[in-house]
Design a protein around this motif. Structure first.
Motif, PDB file in Angstrom:
ATOM      1  N   GLY A 121     -28.200  -7.336 -11.533  1.00  0.00           N
ATOM      2  CA  GLY A 121     -27.106  -7.463 -12.492  1.00  0.00           C
ATOM      3  C   GLY A 121     -25.841  -6.798 -11.984  1.00  0.00           C
ATOM      4  O   GLY A 121     -25.814  -6.215 -10.895  1.00  0.00           O
ATOM      5  N   ARG A 122     -24.800  -6.879 -12.813  1.00  0.00           N
ATOM      6  CA  ARG A 122     -23.487  -6.415 -12.336  1.00  0.00           C
ATOM      7  C   ARG A 122     -23.421  -4.907 -12.121  1.00  0.00           C
ATOM      8  O   ARG A 122     -22.655  -4.432 -11.292  1.00  0.00           O
ATOM      9  N   ILE A 123     -24.220  -4.169 -12.887  1.00  0.00           N
ATOM     10  CA  ILE A 123     -24.171  -2.718 -12.718  1.00  0.00           C
ATOM     11  C   ILE A 123     -24.653  -2.355 -11.316  1.00  0.00           C
ATOM     12  O   ILE A 123     -23.980  -1.648 -10.579  1.00  0.00           O
ATOM     13  N   ILE A 124     -25.818  -2.904 -10.955  1.00  0.00           N
ATOM     14  CA  ILE A 124     -26.374  -2.581  -9.638  1.00  0.00           C
ATOM     15  C   ILE A 124     -25.481  -3.151  -8.536  1.00  0.00           C
ATOM     16  O   ILE A 124     -25.267  -2.518  -7.503  1.00  0.00           O
ATOM     17  N   GLN A 125     -24.931  -4.328  -8.772  1.00  0.00           N
ATOM     18  CA  GLN A 125     -24.011  -4.895  -7.782  1.00  0.00           C
ATOM     19  C   GLN A 125     -22.826  -3.975  -7.562  1.00  0.00           C
ATOM     20  O   GLN A 125     -22.383  -3.762  -6.431  1.00  0.00           O
ATOM     21  N   GLY A 126     -22.318  -3.435  -8.676  1.00  0.00           N
ATOM     22  CA  GLY A 126     -21.187  -2.511  -8.592  1.00  0.00           C
ATOM     23  C   GLY A 126     -21.547  -1.272  -7.795  1.00  0.00           C
ATOM     24  O   GLY A 126     -20.775  -0.793  -6.960  1.00  0.00           O
ATOM     25  N   ILE A 127     -22.749  -0.774  -8.046  1.00  0.00           N
ATOM     26  CA  ILE A 127     -23.190   0.436  -7.345  1.00  0.00           C
ATOM     27  C   ILE A 127     -23.292   0.175  -5.846  1.00  0.00           C
ATOM     28  O   ILE A 127     -22.864   0.976  -5.028  1.00  0.00           O
ATOM     29  N   LYS A 128     -23.817  -1.000  -5.510  1.00  0.00           N
ATOM     30  CA  LYS A 128     -23.947  -1.328  -4.084  1.00  0.00           C
ATOM     31  C   LYS A 128     -22.556  -1.409  -3.454  1.00  0.00           C
ATOM     32  O   LYS A 128     -22.325  -0.906  -2.359  1.00  0.00           O
ATOM     33  N   GLN A 129     -21.654  -2.040  -4.194  1.00  0.00           N
ATOM     34  CA  GLN A 129     -20.289  -2.190  -3.702  1.00  0.00           C
ATOM     35  C   GLN A 129     -19.641  -0.823  -3.503  1.00  0.00           C
ATOM     36  O   GLN A 129     -18.926  -0.600  -2.530  1.00  0.00           O
ATOM     37  N   ALA A 130     -19.915   0.086  -4.421  1.00  0.00           N
ATOM     38  CA  ALA A 130     -19.329   1.420  -4.323  1.00  0.00           C
ATOM     39  C   ALA A 130     -19.905   2.161  -3.116  1.00  0.00           C
ATOM     40  O   ALA A 130     -19.205   2.904  -2.438  1.00  0.00           O
ATOM     41  N   GLY A 131     -21.174   1.929  -2.850  1.00  0.00           N
ATOM     42  CA  GLY A 131     -21.804   2.603  -1.712  1.00  0.00           C
ATOM     43  C   GLY A 131     -22.148   4.056  -1.983  1.00  0.00           C
ATOM     44  O   GLY A 131     -22.628   4.761  -1.093  1.00  0.00           O
ATOM     45  N   THR A 132     -21.874   4.509  -3.186  1.00  0.00           N
ATOM     46  CA  THR A 132     -22.274   5.870  -3.560  1.00  0.00           C
ATOM     47  C   THR A 132     -22.918   5.792  -4.942  1.00  0.00           C
ATOM     48  O   THR A 132     -22.659   4.851  -5.686  1.00  0.00           O
TER      49      THR A 132
END
Ligand code: ADP
Length: 793
Positions: free
Chosen positions: A418-429
């Motif tokens: 989902g978008r939350i995990i995608q966001g986290i991956k994108q953030a890299g932290t």
């Protein structure tokens, strides 16, 4: 031309029928005779003068032909040599002597015997014949080059052209012809015609040979290609074998990646389990690629990568001020929030923390509420900068599917987290500042309730173990700094709202917009358009015109866009050498941005009966609106128009009831409403309006219309009214007051309970306005319809 053979040759000659392999005059060939009748005939001939007549069978399949089965024209031939074969067959070297026609069959058994006459060719020797001979010999050579097999003896005979006639018979021997065609050639007595036929035949043969060669070239190519493919396949096999090793390498690499990702133990176990499954799988199994993608996701997530978690409040304050003009209260709230966060962290450090332990406190999530373009996102970015963390923003607008938040299960084709995990991956932290935009626009339908999943992500009680359907393992979101944004609070589900610490962004006054543009937006846009401050300038007056006449918004987004448009045009002029630099003055603005988009919204020119200026709050900021009431003879109907919502309609009902209950004070008759119709209209009719805050304005307009007393035009008002005339607190005061100021209102009537809200309002606005705080409707009327002053007092 036919000649009868001489008397000596009028003798009776044995006949040997042949199925194929006709010989021609002047030609020599080895023939094999196996049929008894033929053997007897040859033996008989050998006993005589070795001459035989060779006749072709019309149908080669007949084993024991009768005379009718034989052609009449054949060749008189000499048996030069014979060899008896193992099975008694005779191999005979035969030489063709003359072309003959059978004149009489003497007997058929035990062999054929005939009488014949000689046939002489009509011979001509001219250029045509010569040319044909030449052509044929050339074609023969060509045919040989194309792969035609020609007996060496024939070839020599052909090349040493003795005579065209001889040549034509030699050629007839080597041409690839049907037996019937050979017979026809033999029967042709005209040399020229025979040669012509032969030209035709050899041409045909060459053509066929050429086609054959072409085909064989292709086949060869195909063959080569086939060879190539086989070779490549072999090679691939080797590569695959190698790849087997490669796959091992891949598995090894993935194992390393898993180890490096420093996942929690259970996640690592899960990853290794999947990897094991993968290693046993053929690489051609489509599931293998799904598992690889899954493992990539698992290993790419920042399980243990985080930005340093230091909060330096002084530094944060500096950064917030650097990036934003004004917003004093908001910045303070944010700094307080950060301070509390830091304090908690310090306390937490002193206590031993077990992995995945629930936090004891319940920190709230910031929620920035306000119209678009007021700086919610950019404050979020500043917070990230101040905290030295990554910033991620995802928009939740229009999300209706729970899976968008929490991912699809892996059994779905093309499933993703989902978008939350995608966001986290994108953030890299694992501790970014994570902005969830437009949380008020999350919908829900049959696909589940995204806000429930959202709550799980945001709720500090649960989010240390956030479960994404795709990941199938929990991710700890407890270090993420979530900030949500919304335009309005009404549509946020209560359970979610409960967790949010709301910070309102009320929108900017004209003056604030001016300062933001001057100090931030212009600089930003100069940079974006590669212009230096000397190349493009906007005078203060022009900037004010842009704000007033080209934008109508609570934020500064449109303003920023208009400034960008100006700079774009200036940049073009500079490139086209029309200008070296440009200062935009008031008169330039319409040239660059077109005619004014908005007329200044101002109050009525004269005091009017039945028209009151109300103050409204919209998603784009504050605005003034006019309430119009008309009274006409009728039967006590109340008509409401102007796209009014239920709450506003009820306000109208309440206003009317209030007036009816106080008819005496207003100088109305007992049953005044029985003979009247009242129409309340709020322009602009197409814009939906709702809310209770127009209550006092509606009441005032009704009173004015019923009593025929004009309302002071420079009075603006907002407030909810009860049936007994009490005036209740309302929201959006700052926006409303700024809009009133912009419209030229002088006196603002506000509920007494809203007095506290004046703190937020800039001084220069306050100084231009007179405020009247009221608790009761009577006080409103005293100010708005001055002629009532005495009456109510
Ligand atoms: P929102 O998220 O509320 O819709 P944004 O954060 O996108 O608005 O703001 C729009 C633009 O206005 C951004 O370029 C932002 O930097 C600028 N802006 C808004 N408020 C301020 C402010 N107080 N000071 C400086 N720039 C501002």
């Amino acid at each position: 031309m036919v000649f009868l053979l001489g008397s000596s040759e009028q003798s009776i000659i044995p006949v040997v029928p042949v199925r194929e392999g006709m010989i021609f005059p002047f030609t020599e060939n080895l023939l094999v005779f196996g049929r008894q009748k033929s053997i007897t005939a040859i033996n008989e001939a050998l006993n005589r003068d070795k001459k035989i007549v060779i006749l072709m069978q019309k149908n080669p399949s007949i084993n024991d032909p009768r005379k009718e089965d034989l052609y009449q024209i054949g060749v008189l031939a000499l048996i030069e040599k014979t060899v008896i074969g193992e099975k008694g067959e005779i191999n005979a070297l035969i030489k063709g002597l003359e072309k003959v026609r059978v004149t009489e069959f003497i007997k058929e058994s035990p062999f054929f015997e005939v009488k014949v006459e000689k046939i002489v060719d009509e011979i001509s020797s001219d250029e045509e014949v010569e040319a044909m001979v030449k052509h044929i010999s050339m074609q023969i050579k060509k045919a040989i080059n194309l792969g035609k097999a020609v007996d060496f003896v024939f070839l020599m005979n052909i090349l040493n052209i003795v005579s065209p006639q001889n040549f034509s018979y030699q050629i007839a021997m080597v041409l690839d012809l049907k037996e019937s065609e050979k017979q026809k050639l033999l029967e042709e007595t005209n040399l020229k015609k025979r040669l012509m036929k032969e030209v035709e035949y050899i041409n045909r043969e060459v053509k066929i040979l050429e086609i054959e060669q072409n085909i064989s070239a292709k086949t060869q190519k195909k063959f080569e290609q086939g060879m190539k493919e086989t070779f490549l396949k072999e090679k691939m096999k080797t590569i695959e074998e190698e790849l087997g090793g490669g796959e091992d390498r891949e598995i090894k690499e993935m194992t390393n990646k898993i180890k490096k990702a420093k996942m929690p133990k259970d996640v690592e176990e899960k990853a290794l389990k999947e990897l094991k499954r993968l290693s046993k799988m053929s690489q051609f199994n489509p599931e293998a690629s799904y598992i690889k993608t899954y493992l990539d996701w698992l290993t790419d997530l920042p399980w243990s990568v985080s930005s340093p978690n230091n909060v330096d409040i002084k530094q944060a304050e500096k950064i917030l001020n650097e990036d934003h003009f004004g917003l004093k209260k908001i910045k303070e709230r944010i700094l307080e929030y950060l301070a509390v966060m830091e304090l908690r962290k310090r306390k937490e450090k002193n206590q031993e923390k077990k992995p995945n332990q629930k936090k004891e406190y319940q920190p709230t999530i910031l929620c920035f509420v306000g119209p678009p373009g007021v700086g919610k996102t950019s404050i979020g970015k500043s917070i990230a900068r101040a905290l030295n963390r990554k910033f991620i923003k995802i928009s939740l607008g229009g999300i209706r599917d729970e899976a968008e938040i929490r991912g699809h299960r892996r059994t779905y084709v093309g499933a993703l987290p989902g978008r939350i995990i995608q966001g986290i991956k994108q953030a890299g932290t694992n501790n970014p500042v994570f902005m969830l935009d437009e949380i008020d626009k999350v919908g829900r339908d049959y696909r589940g309730d995204p806000s429930a999943a959202l709550l799980e992500a945001l709720d500090p009680e649960q989010n240390h173990a956030f479960s994404d359907h795709y990941l199938e393992v929990n991710f700890d979101l407890s270090n993420v700094f979530f900030i949500t944004t919304a335009n309005i609070l009404d549509t946020i589900p209560d359970a979610l709202l409960d967790r949010l610490e709301v910070i309102r962004f009320p929108g900017y006054t004209e003056d604030e917009k001016f300062n933001i543009a001057k100090n931030y937006l212009i600089k930003k846009q100069l940079l974006a358009h590669s212009l230096s401050p000397n190349e493009a300038r906007i005078t203060d007056e022009a900037l004010k015109i842009i704000i007033r006449r080209y934008t109508r918004e609570a934020g500064v987004r449109e303003l920023e866009r208009q400034i960008a448009t100006l700079f774009r045009k200036i940049a073009r002029e500079i490139i086209e050498n029309k200008n070296k630099s440009k200062t935009i003055g008031v008169s330039d603005v319409p040239k660059y941005l077109g005619p004014y988009i908005y007329s200044a919204q101002i109050i009525e020119e004269k005091d009017k009966i039945g028209i009151v200026t109300g103050l409204a709050w919209t998603q784009a900021g504050g605005d003034i609106l006019f309430i119009e009431v008309a009274v006409m003879p009728g039967k006590g109907h109340l008509t409401l128009t102007g796209h009014l919502g239920d709450v506003m309609k009820e306000s109208c009902q309440a206003a009317l009831s209030y007036i009816r209950s106080r008819w005496q004070i207003f100088g109305l008759k007992t049953n005044f409403f029985n003979n009247l119709d009242i129409h309340v209209h709020v322009p602009e009719g197409a814009v939906p309006k709702d809310g209770p805050s127009a209550g006092i304005a509606i009441t005032t307009a009704m009173v004015s219309a019923l009593t025929k007393k004009p309302v002071r035009r420079e009075v603006g008002m907002t407030g909810e009214i009860t049936l007994r005339g009490r005036v209740l607190e309302i929201g959006g005061v700052k926006e409303k007051i700024i809009a009133a100021h912009r419209a030229g209102i002088k006196t603002v009537i506000l509920p007494a309970d809203n007095k506290k809200d004046l703190e937020d309002i800039p001084k220069y606005v306050l100084k231009d306005l007179r405020f009247v705080f009221v608790k009761h409707m009577d006080e409103v009327l005293k100010v708005a319809i001055p002629t009532f002053l005495k009456k109510i007092a």
